[in-house]
Every structure is written in C-alpha cells, then in structure tokens.
Design a protein around this motif. Structure first.
Motif, short mmCIF file in Angstrom:
data_model
loop_
_atom_site.label_atom_id
_atom_site.label_comp_id
_atom_site.label_asym_id
_atom_site.label_seq_id
_atom_site.Cartn_x
_atom_site.Cartn_y
_atom_site.Cartn_z
N VAL A 34 0.81 -1.21 0.00
CA VAL A 34 0.00 0.00 0.00
C VAL A 34 0.85 1.27 0.00
O VAL A 34 0.55 2.23 -0.72
N VAL A 35 1.92 1.26 0.79
CA VAL A 35 2.76 2.45 0.89
C VAL A 35 3.45 2.73 -0.45
O VAL A 35 3.49 3.87 -0.92
N GLU A 36 3.94 1.65 -1.10
CA GLU A 36 4.57 1.83 -2.42
C GLU A 36 3.55 2.31 -3.44
O GLU A 36 3.85 3.14 -4.30
N ALA A 37 2.33 1.76 -3.35
CA ALA A 37 1.26 2.15 -4.29
C ALA A 37 0.97 3.65 -4.16
O ALA A 37 0.90 4.36 -5.17
N TYR A 38 0.83 4.10 -2.93
CA TYR A 38 0.51 5.51 -2.71
C TYR A 38 1.64 6.41 -3.19
O TYR A 38 1.41 7.43 -3.85
N ALA A 39 2.86 6.01 -2.91
CA ALA A 39 4.02 6.83 -3.31
C ALA A 39 4.11 6.92 -4.83
O ALA A 39 4.35 8.00 -5.39
N LEU A 40 3.89 5.79 -5.53
CA LEU A 40 3.96 5.79 -6.99
C LEU A 40 2.83 6.64 -7.58
O LEU A 40 3.05 7.42 -8.53
N ASP A 41 1.64 6.49 -7.02
CA ASP A 41 0.48 7.27 -7.47
C ASP A 41 0.77 8.77 -7.40
O ASP A 41 0.47 9.52 -8.33
N ARG A 42 1.41 9.17 -6.33
CA ARG A 42 1.76 10.59 -6.12
C ARG A 42 2.85 11.05 -7.07
O ARG A 42 2.72 12.09 -7.73
N GLU A 43 3.93 10.27 -7.16
CA GLU A 43 5.08 10.68 -7.98
C GLU A 43 4.68 10.85 -9.43
O GLU A 43 5.01 11.85 -10.07
N LEU A 44 3.96 9.84 -9.96
CA LEU A 44 3.61 9.88 -11.38
C LEU A 44 2.55 10.95 -11.65
O LEU A 44 2.62 11.66 -12.65
N GLY A 45 1.59 11.08 -10.74
CA GLY A 45 0.56 12.11 -10.91
C GLY A 45 1.18 13.49 -11.01
O GLY A 45 0.86 14.28 -11.90
N ARG A 46 2.12 13.79 -10.11
CA ARG A 46 2.79 15.09 -10.10
C ARG A 46 3.48 15.38 -11.43
O ARG A 46 3.50 16.52 -11.90
N GLN A 47 4.05 14.33 -12.03
CA GLN A 47 4.75 14.53 -13.31
C GLN A 47 3.80 15.00 -14.42
O GLN A 47 4.22 15.62 -15.38
N ALA B 289 -4.66 20.90 -3.01
CA ALA B 289 -4.41 22.35 -3.04
C ALA B 289 -4.36 22.88 -1.61
O ALA B 289 -3.61 23.80 -1.29
N ILE B 290 -5.15 22.28 -0.72
CA ILE B 290 -5.18 22.73 0.67
C ILE B 290 -4.00 22.18 1.47
O ILE B 290 -3.35 22.90 2.22
N PHE B 291 -3.71 20.88 1.30
CA PHE B 291 -2.74 20.26 2.21
C PHE B 291 -1.32 20.12 1.65
O PHE B 291 -0.39 19.88 2.41
N ASP B 292 -1.15 20.23 0.32
CA ASP B 292 0.19 20.09 -0.25
C ASP B 292 0.72 21.46 -0.66
O ASP B 292 0.32 22.00 -1.69
N PRO B 293 1.61 22.03 0.14
CA PRO B 293 2.12 23.37 -0.20
C PRO B 293 2.91 23.39 -1.51
O PRO B 293 3.15 24.45 -2.07
N THR B 294 3.32 22.22 -2.02
CA THR B 294 4.06 22.19 -3.29
C THR B 294 3.11 22.10 -4.49
O THR B 294 3.57 22.11 -5.63
N ALA B 295 1.79 22.01 -4.24
CA ALA B 295 0.84 21.83 -5.35
C ALA B 295 0.96 22.95 -6.38
O ALA B 295 0.85 22.70 -7.59
N GLU B 296 1.22 24.16 -5.92
CA GLU B 296 1.29 25.27 -6.88
C GLU B 296 2.47 25.13 -7.83
O GLU B 296 2.50 25.76 -8.88
N GLN B 297 3.44 24.28 -7.47
CA GLN B 297 4.57 24.06 -8.39
C GLN B 297 4.19 23.17 -9.57
O GLN B 297 4.78 23.27 -10.63
N TYR B 298 3.23 22.27 -9.38
CA TYR B 298 2.91 21.35 -10.50
C TYR B 298 1.50 21.54 -11.07
O TYR B 298 1.20 20.98 -12.11
N TYR B 299 0.62 22.32 -10.40
CA TYR B 299 -0.70 22.58 -10.98
C TYR B 299 -0.54 23.56 -12.15
O TYR B 299 0.25 24.50 -12.08
N SER B 300 -1.33 23.35 -13.19
CA SER B 300 -1.31 24.26 -14.34
C SER B 300 -1.98 25.58 -13.96
O SER B 300 -2.71 25.66 -12.98
#
Ligand SMILES: [Zn+2]
Length: 277
Positions: free
Chosen positions: A217-230, A253-264
């Motif tokens: 589960v932990v690997e699944a969540y990490a991969l989901d996040r990494e690839l989504g961000r790309q 957008a609320i909880f990830d302060p880095t979201a503004e770096q990868y959101y269009s």
C-alpha cells in the motif's frame, strides 16, 4: 485616573475577543456530527445496506481521532465550501465496518447493496447520502505524504468532504468547468485528458492498482503521487475521472504546499473559482 482604568480594561477585552475570533476559523469539526446508528427500511435504504456496511456506535477514542483530523480542515479558503455542506450537504458521519456496492434489483424494484472487499478508509455513498468511516481507517497503514507532510488520512477526509460538497452543489464544479481546467476532452473514442499520453496514464495506474492488490500500500501511494505530479495532477487516481479529479485537486491544493509548483495555470484559476463559491 478613572478614565485610564476604563480604557485599560476595554483594551484588554478587545484583545481577548480578537484572539478568540482567530481561533474560531470555521472547521469541518464545527459542521459535522458523529452519528451512532442508522435505520434501514424494507424499501429504501434497503436492509441490505445495513447488513453490508454494519453500522456501529463510535467510541470516544475514535471520535477524538477523527475529530482531530476534522478540526485541521480549517483553511480560510474552505469557508464557503464548509458553509455549503452545512446548508445543503451531508453533515452526519457514521461509523461502519465495511464498504458497499449497490445495484438495481428489478425483481423487487429497489436498490440493493452488497459488501465490497475494498478497504477504503471512509466513503460517501451518493445513493443513501451516508458518510461512513470504516475499520480500515483505524487499522490501515499510515503514510506520511512526503510533500504535504500530513498523513494521507487527513487528505482523504477532505477528499470525501469534497464529494459531499459536489453532491450538495449538484456537480456544479466537477463537470464542464473542471473538465475545461483539467483538459478533459473526447479523442474520438473516449473521454481522456488531452495533452498527455492517456494510454500510458492508464497503464501506470494499473501498476498502482497491482501494488494495492499485493498489499504494498505504501509503495502504491508513493507511486500514485510521484507519477501524478509529473503530469501536473496530485495523483494518477485524480486522472481517472472528473469527480475523483475534482476531489483530489481541491484536497491537495489545501494540504500540499508544493501543489502550486505542479498545478497548471488553468487549474489554479479554476481553484480560485471553487474557493469563491
Ligand atoms: Zn473519491
């Protein structure tokens, strides 16, 4: 002398009330209540719903845990969303053992439910208007999001509240306006996110699902996040359809302060619209 004393007291009272106002930012804990039971019916919601999910009373400890997460959903940007849920949405949270799926039983002309093996931490059922927090919420593997720096359960709760909001607003923010901002379109065969290799997205999301099946589960969540961000999204899961995308994009957008770096730019403009509701 007397005047000075009075002014002094007034100033003290003012500062006290200003302090109180700050700590009283509206939070999800202010609008949600914990419900200990649920009534199923012969017709709707059919008894099969209660049998499938198994409602049970909250313990004080469970309420304290979930209440702690709800209290942290207090970003000022969410005020309008929380008020809309309070007015038109589901405001009771139930404690359940399991998740359920539903189907039409044409013989009895009713919707019936069966237990699902899915290990969701919590769910919003749009058919019965019930929010359920499952056993998995308390037993599931914790995962500290490396970018958001909060447990994914914190983000999950806001994600589900966004489904609550979506139902309360009759999908006003999850269809056309979201599709436009996120780049959803028709490629001649099916709905896809244009501008990305959507077939590759599907293959990669299948890899995430395979890890889940293997209980990694932990690997699944990490991969989901990494690839989504790309791809400019919080997760691949948020690229699977508009409703999940809407919930993911707002929650991160609320909880990830880095979201503004990868959101269009178009996603950011869209979020301003949602937060203004
Ligand atoms: Zn969802």
């Amino acid at each position: 002398m007397m005047i000075r004393v009075i002014i002094g007291i007034f100033a003290l009272l003012t500062s006290l009330s200003a302090g109180a106002a700050n700590s009283e930012a509206l939070s999800a804990l202010d609008i949600m209540t914990f419900a200990d039971s649920f009534q199923c019916q012969d017709k709707f919601p059919h008894h099969s719903f209660c049998e499938a999910v198994q409602f049970k009373p909250w313990t004080e400890q469970e309420k304290a845990i979930v209440g702690g997460y709800l209290a942290k959903i207090n970003d000022p940007r969410l005020e309008g969303i929380l008020k809309t849920i309070q007015k038109n949405g589901i405001t009771k949270i139930h404690r359940v053992s399991h998740s359920a799926r539903w189907y039409n039983n044409p013989q009895f002309r009713r919707v019936e439910f069966v237990r699902s093996a899915e290990k969701a931490f919590l769910w919003v059922n749009p058919v019965t208007n019930v929010i359920g927090v499952t056993d998995s919420f308390f037993t599931g593997t914790p995962f500290m999001d490396p970018y958001a720096k909060v447990d994914r359960k914190q983000i999950n709760i806001l994600h589900e509240l966004m489904h609550d909001f979506d139902i309360a607003t009759n999908h006003a923010f999850s269809l056309e306006v979201y599709e436009k901002a996120a780049g959803w379109g028709y490629n001649g065969k099916e709905a896809v996110i244009l501008g990305v290799d959507y077939n590759q997205v599907k293959v990669q999301f299948q890899e995430v699902m395979n890890l889940m099946k293997e209980k990694r589960v932990v690997e699944a969540y990490a991969l989901d996040r990494e690839l989504g961000r790309q791809y400019g999204f919080p997760t691949l899961y948020g690229m699977t359809n508009q409703f999940e995308g809407f919930a993911e994009v707002v929650a991160y957008a609320i909880f990830d302060p880095t979201a503004e770096q990868y959101y269009s730019e178009s996603l950011k403009q869209y979020l301003n619209l949602v937060f203004k509701n």
